[in-house]
Design a protein around this motif. Structure first.
Motif, PDB file in Angstrom:
ATOM      1  N   LYS A 130       0.788  -1.232   0.000  1.00 50.43           N
ATOM      2  CA  LYS A 130       0.000   0.000   0.000  1.00 50.43           C
ATOM      3  C   LYS A 130       0.818   1.279   0.000  1.00 50.43           C
ATOM      4  CE  LYS A 130      -0.751   0.098   5.008  1.00 50.43           C
ATOM      5  NZ  LYS A 130      -1.778   0.166   6.027  1.00 50.43           N
ATOM      6  N   TYR A 131       2.062   1.218   0.391  1.00 52.82           N
ATOM      7  CA  TYR A 131       2.876   2.431   0.429  1.00 52.82           C
ATOM      8  C   TYR A 131       3.613   2.692  -0.886  1.00 52.82           C
ATOM      9  CZ  TYR A 131       1.991   1.962   5.417  1.00 52.82           C
ATOM     10  OH  TYR A 131       1.380   1.823   6.635  1.00 52.82           O
ATOM     11  N   ASP A 132       3.433   1.827  -1.880  1.00 49.93           N
ATOM     12  CA  ASP A 132       4.124   2.007  -3.160  1.00 49.93           C
ATOM     13  C   ASP A 132       3.759   3.336  -3.832  1.00 49.93           C
ATOM     14  OD1 ASP A 132       5.298  -0.445  -2.746  1.00 49.93           O
ATOM     15  OD2 ASP A 132       4.534  -1.364  -4.590  1.00 49.93           O
ATOM     16  N   GLN A 133       2.572   3.892  -3.524  1.00 51.98           N
ATOM     17  CA  GLN A 133       2.163   5.165  -4.122  1.00 51.98           C
ATOM     18  C   GLN A 133       2.962   6.333  -3.538  1.00 51.98           C
ATOM     19  OE1 GLN A 133      -0.110   3.021  -2.652  1.00 51.98           O
ATOM     20  NE2 GLN A 133      -0.837   2.109  -4.547  1.00 51.98           N
ATOM     21  N   SER A 134       3.404   6.189  -2.288  1.00 49.87           N
ATOM     22  CA  SER A 134       4.092   7.300  -1.631  1.00 49.87           C
ATOM     23  C   SER A 134       5.583   7.041  -1.380  1.00 49.87           C
ATOM     24  CB  SER A 134       3.408   7.629  -0.309  1.00 49.87           C
ATOM     25  OG  SER A 134       3.383   6.497   0.539  1.00 49.87           O
ATOM     26  N   HIS A 135       6.016   5.795  -1.507  1.00 49.85           N
ATOM     27  CA  HIS A 135       7.418   5.428  -1.276  1.00 49.85           C
ATOM     28  C   HIS A 135       7.896   4.538  -2.421  1.00 49.85           C
ATOM     29  CE1 HIS A 135       5.927   6.484   2.714  1.00 49.85           C
ATOM     30  NE2 HIS A 135       7.179   6.678   3.079  1.00 49.85           N
ATOM     31  N   THR A 136       9.110   4.752  -2.861  1.00 54.10           N
ATOM     32  CA  THR A 136       9.658   3.936  -3.944  1.00 54.10           C
ATOM     33  C   THR A 136      10.293   2.681  -3.361  1.00 54.10           C
ATOM     34  OG1 THR A 136      10.125   5.930  -5.211  1.00 54.10           O
ATOM     35  CG2 THR A 136      11.269   3.908  -5.882  1.00 54.10           C
ATOM     36  N   TYR A 163      11.226  -0.281   1.675  1.00 53.21           N
ATOM     37  CA  TYR A 163      11.373   1.096   1.211  1.00 53.21           C
ATOM     38  C   TYR A 163      12.606   1.821   1.751  1.00 53.21           C
ATOM     39  CZ  TYR A 163       6.447   0.179   0.238  1.00 53.21           C
ATOM     40  OH  TYR A 163       5.288  -0.383  -0.187  1.00 53.21           O
ATOM     41  N   GLY A 164      13.253   1.232   2.758  1.00 49.20           N
ATOM     42  CA  GLY A 164      14.370   1.916   3.395  1.00 49.20           C
ATOM     43  C   GLY A 164      13.908   2.873   4.484  1.00 49.20           C
TER      44      GLY A 164
END
Length: 163
Positions: free
Chosen positions: A79-85, A122-123
């Motif tokens: 779910k965080y792929d939209q805000s984090h690479t 994401y780091g």
């Protein structure tokens, strides 16, 4: 695996619905995930967060996805792929494997299972459920303060009437 679920790919985040909370794992491949568990390896998975809260430590384990999931619902949830690479998959897996069988700090609000796996992907550790918990605690605290103030005001007014 239940029908309708997409097969996880290495580096994917796995969200497991435990009822009152979500447990998170990182898919490594070949049916295995990496996740934080209680330091007491004999404890049932339902107690993972509870035990870790008190010990403030967790152990990182490589386990079969089906063993971690047990009878709970689960899904791939990046779910965080939209805000984090996401980091490159090879880097995610190599970094993740360094943690196998290590003890790591654990805190429900700042270093929970979701923080751990998002840090690998994401780091940076991110946890919506921690943000929601903090928001709920702040809301409960605000209601408690407002109630205390209101009770104090009402008591003050009732005292004024008595005199």
């Amino acid at each position: 695996m239940a029908s309708g679920k997409r097969d996880p790919q290495p580096g994917d985040l796995i969200e497991i619905n435990r009822g009152i909370y979500r447990h998170w794992a990182l898919y490594l491949g070949d049916g295995y995930v990496l996740n934080v568990t209680p330091v007491d390896e004999g404890a049932p998975s339902l107690l993972v967060s509870t035990m870790s809260i008190f010990t403030r430590k967790a152990k990182v384990k490589k386990q079969l996805l089906k063993e971690v999931v047990e009878n709970n619902d689960w899904k791939v949830n990046n779910k965080y792929d939209q805000s984090h690479t996401p980091l490159p998959v090879k880097e995610i897996i190599q970094h993740a494997e360094l943690y196998i069988d290590m003890e790591v700090p654990y805190d429900v609000l700042s270093k929970n299972c979701e923080h751990f796996v998002t840090m690998l992907r994401y780091g940076e550790g991110v946890s919506d459920q921690a943000k929601i918990a903090i928001g709920s605690m702040l809301a409960v605290g605000a209601v408690a303060v407002a109630s205390t103030v209101l009770v104090g005001l009402l008591r003050g007014k009732s005292r004024e009437k008595e005199y």
